[in-house]
Design a protein around this motif. Structure first.
Motif, PDB file in Angstrom:
ATOM      1  N   PHE A 108       2.521   2.140  -5.773  1.00  0.00           N
ATOM      2  CA  PHE A 108       3.254   2.681  -6.906  1.00  0.00           C
ATOM      3  C   PHE A 108       4.334   3.630  -6.401  1.00  0.00           C
ATOM      4  O   PHE A 108       4.128   4.372  -5.449  1.00  0.00           O
ATOM      5  N   HIS A 109       5.487   3.612  -7.063  1.00  0.00           N
ATOM      6  CA  HIS A 109       6.556   4.548  -6.729  1.00  0.00           C
ATOM      7  C   HIS A 109       6.837   5.492  -7.890  1.00  0.00           C
ATOM      8  O   HIS A 109       6.792   6.703  -7.739  1.00  0.00           O
ATOM      9  N   ASP A 132      19.446   3.306  -0.348  1.00  0.00           N
ATOM     10  CA  ASP A 132      18.040   2.955  -0.404  1.00  0.00           C
ATOM     11  C   ASP A 132      17.273   4.272  -0.432  1.00  0.00           C
ATOM     12  O   ASP A 132      17.821   5.334  -0.111  1.00  0.00           O
ATOM     13  N   VAL A 133      16.010   4.212  -0.804  1.00  0.00           N
ATOM     14  CA  VAL A 133      15.199   5.424  -0.858  1.00  0.00           C
ATOM     15  C   VAL A 133      13.934   5.216  -0.043  1.00  0.00           C
ATOM     16  O   VAL A 133      13.229   4.214  -0.209  1.00  0.00           O
ATOM     17  N   VAL A 134      13.658   6.169   0.842  1.00  0.00           N
ATOM     18  CA  VAL A 134      12.412   6.183   1.605  1.00  0.00           C
ATOM     19  C   VAL A 134      11.475   7.188   0.950  1.00  0.00           C
ATOM     20  O   VAL A 134      11.814   8.367   0.813  1.00  0.00           O
ATOM     21  N   TRP A 135      10.303   6.705   0.533  1.00  0.00           N
ATOM     22  CA  TRP A 135       9.343   7.555  -0.173  1.00  0.00           C
ATOM     23  C   TRP A 135       8.176   7.928   0.736  1.00  0.00           C
ATOM     24  O   TRP A 135       7.702   7.115   1.535  1.00  0.00           O
ATOM     25  N   SER A 167      23.871  13.312   2.249  1.00  0.00           N
ATOM     26  CA  SER A 167      22.767  12.562   1.680  1.00  0.00           C
ATOM     27  C   SER A 167      22.081  13.437   0.647  1.00  0.00           C
ATOM     28  O   SER A 167      22.614  14.467   0.233  1.00  0.00           O
ATOM     29  N   ALA A 168      20.914  13.026   0.205  1.00  0.00           N
ATOM     30  CA  ALA A 168      20.174  13.804  -0.773  1.00  0.00           C
ATOM     31  C   ALA A 168      18.698  13.504  -0.621  1.00  0.00           C
ATOM     32  O   ALA A 168      18.310  12.387  -0.266  1.00  0.00           O
ATOM     33  N   VAL A 169      17.880  14.519  -0.884  1.00  0.00           N
ATOM     34  CA  VAL A 169      16.427  14.366  -0.807  1.00  0.00           C
ATOM     35  C   VAL A 169      15.826  14.866  -2.109  1.00  0.00           C
ATOM     36  O   VAL A 169      16.059  16.012  -2.511  1.00  0.00           O
ATOM     37  N   LEU A 218       3.564  17.105  -2.535  1.00  0.00           N
ATOM     38  CA  LEU A 218       4.976  17.000  -2.863  1.00  0.00           C
ATOM     39  C   LEU A 218       5.401  15.568  -2.577  1.00  0.00           C
ATOM     40  O   LEU A 218       5.152  15.034  -1.490  1.00  0.00           O
ATOM     41  N   ARG A 219       6.019  14.950  -3.552  1.00  0.00           N
ATOM     42  CA  ARG A 219       6.512  13.580  -3.392  1.00  0.00           C
ATOM     43  C   ARG A 219       7.981  13.660  -3.006  1.00  0.00           C
ATOM     44  O   ARG A 219       8.784  14.323  -3.670  1.00  0.00           O
ATOM     45  N   ILE A 220       8.358  12.984  -1.923  1.00  0.00           N
ATOM     46  CA  ILE A 220       9.697  13.078  -1.355  1.00  0.00           C
ATOM     47  C   ILE A 220      10.379  11.719  -1.424  1.00  0.00           C
ATOM     48  O   ILE A 220       9.806  10.702  -1.034  1.00  0.00           O
ATOM     49  N   GLY A 221      11.612  11.717  -1.914  1.00  0.00           N
ATOM     50  CA  GLY A 221      12.441  10.514  -1.896  1.00  0.00           C
ATOM     51  C   GLY A 221      13.719  10.800  -1.132  1.00  0.00           C
ATOM     52  O   GLY A 221      14.560  11.571  -1.598  1.00  0.00           O
ATOM     53  N   TRP A 222      13.873  10.217   0.016  1.00  0.00           N
ATOM     54  CA  TRP A 222      15.006  10.477   0.910  1.00  0.00           C
ATOM     55  C   TRP A 222      16.020   9.345   0.753  1.00  0.00           C
ATOM     56  O   TRP A 222      15.730   8.190   1.056  1.00  0.00           O
TER      57      TRP A 222
END
Length: 448
Positions: free
Chosen positions: A75-76, A221-224, A245-247, A257-261
């Motif tokens: 799940f994302h 793209d997003v790395v979770w 970029s953005a995180v 903490l859920r991180i989306g890079w």
């Protein structure tokens, strides 16, 4: 959601009797055990389960097929906007889902270094939906499924993948689906309509020969991944702009903490090749306040999940005996936490349309058209909004003009009456939908 088989074909490759299968391509007859029902829903994600519950409460028999077992899926999305919260509340499942474990988040921020560029305060919205809700999807889906199981007319086909659509001939109305269970035994579900709720890589859509309508609208793209972070909750969803970029950082239950890079589209391979130590250093530069956590987390590349970010709008949402909902019909990026919201609203809008179509019978594309006409516009509006948000939040524009634009937006959102309207539109969308509880004929059954 159920992503279906991966062979990419639109017909069942098996046979139902001795000798070669001589049926025309694209047609399938019943095979194996046969289940007769009113509606066959493929995919037990938020859209599929919510719609199933609405239909069961309205006295409709539903067979729900889901390829995974015991919700063992990746799940994302887990942030619920107020619009989605309201629908779940109207279904009577929100409180119980929250009790399984959740976190209320006060709003959304865009930050650059120590400066807040944009602050959307959900506290300006009317209670009780005056916050974002971080609700793990397994908690939400488990509660929806539990509510469905307590109602008559429900058949749960766990561990079953769709392998074909039932049709008498190519182009004929869909009259059900052929599924394959854990042991690959075919099961035929005969139904007045098949609902494809099996996600962005929908097998149902592929079997129908419907084009996904994919477009590369986003350049990222997003790395979770997630960090174990006891006592470090931020109370918000925050996007930290740094180095072009953005995180994204968001509290997640429990103590994480859920991180989306965000990374340039297609750039993950080269970065991953430099190893986990390099990745942790890059993340520490973007999130210095979490340097102590990033010193050892993530432990390996296996802890990171790459999400291919794209938009899609299927060429057809409805056919005779077939309808697509949620990500199967329209796919969006993760910006603004709109995916689950849209899926639940799709289900709420489709519910009365499908009831009326079932009562008139047969279920045709024309009888389902009001659903598409209403929800296609809402999906397109979210796509336009996300493209604008991506340029502001995730673009490479880190110069003074970009910061000035965001500063102006911050003032608009935080200090003017128009800002409240903007916040409400993000929270509920352009097409706020509610559950037609007046159409329910079966009372909810309390959990034991």
């Amino acid at each position: 959601m159920d992503s279906g088989d991966k062979d990419g074909t639109g017909t069942d490759t098996g046979t139902t009797g001795a000798g070669a299968d001589t049926r025309p391509a694209g047609t399938v007859s019943p095979a194996g055990p046969v289940i007769d029902t009113d509606v066959c829903v493929v995919g037990a994600g938020p859209a599929g389960l919510a719609l199933t519950l609405m239909l069961l409460r309205s006295g409709v028999r539903v067979a729900l097929a889901e390829r995974s077992t015991a919700l063992r899926r990746e799940f994302h999305g887990e942030v619920l906007q107020p619009g989605g919260q309201r629908i779940l509340d109207e279904l009577g499942v929100l409180a119980a889902a929250r009790a399984r474990g959740s976190l209320a988040l006060s709003g959304f921020q865009v930050r650059e270094r120590h400066r807040v560029l944009l602050d959307i305060d959900y506290g300006r919205l009317p209670a009780p939906y005056d916050h974002l809700l971080a609700l793990p999807q397994p908690h939400l889906l488990a509660e929806l499924l539990s509510a469905c199981r307590r109602l008559p007319g429900f058949t749960h086909l766990e561990g079953h993948r769709i392998s074909a659509l039932l049709q008498q001939r190519p182009g004929a109305p869909c009259t059900g689906a052929v599924l394959k269970g854990p042991d690959r035994t075919p099961v035929t579900v005969r139904a007045a309509v098949v609902v494809g709720a099996d996600g962005r890589f929908s097998r149902t859509r592929t079997l129908a020969g419907v084009d996904a309508g994919r477009s590369e609208s986003f350049a990222q793209d997003v790395v979770w991944f997630s960090l174990h972070a006891p006592g470090r909750a931020t109370g918000k969803v925050a996007v930290h702009r740094a180095g072009g970029s953005a995180v994204l950082v968001q509290d997640s239950h429990p103590d994480r903490l859920r991180i989306g890079w965000t990374l340039p589209h297609g750039g993950w391979g080269a970065l991953a090749g430099r190893g986990i130590e390099h990745i942790r250093r890059e993340l520490t530069r973007a999130l210095p306040q979490f340097a102590d956590l990033l010193h050892e987390q993530p432990a390996s590349l296996a802890d990171l999940a790459l999400l291919d970010v794209f938009a899609a709008h299927a060429g057809e949402w409805t056919r005779d005996g077939l309808v697509l909902v949620g990500d199967s019909a329209h796919t969006h990026g993760p910006i603004g936490a709109q995916g689950i919201n849209l899926a639940l609203q799709d289900a709420a809008v489709l519910h009365p349309v499908l009831l009326a179509a079932l009562r008139r019978g047969p279920v045709t594309a024309a009888s389902l058209a009001p659903y598409r006409q209403r929800r296609a516009a809402a999906a397109a509006a979210v796509h336009r909004m996300q493209k604008a948000q991506a340029r502001a939040m995730f673009g490479t524009g880190g110069g003074p003009l970009a910061r000035l634009a965001l500063a102006g937006a911050a003032g608009l959102v935080t200090r003017t009456p128009l800002g409240r309207k903007i916040t409400r539109k993000v929270a509920y969308g352009t097409d706020p939908a509610s559950v037609r509880t007046d159409l329910f004929t079966t009372a909810a059954v309390p959990a034991p």
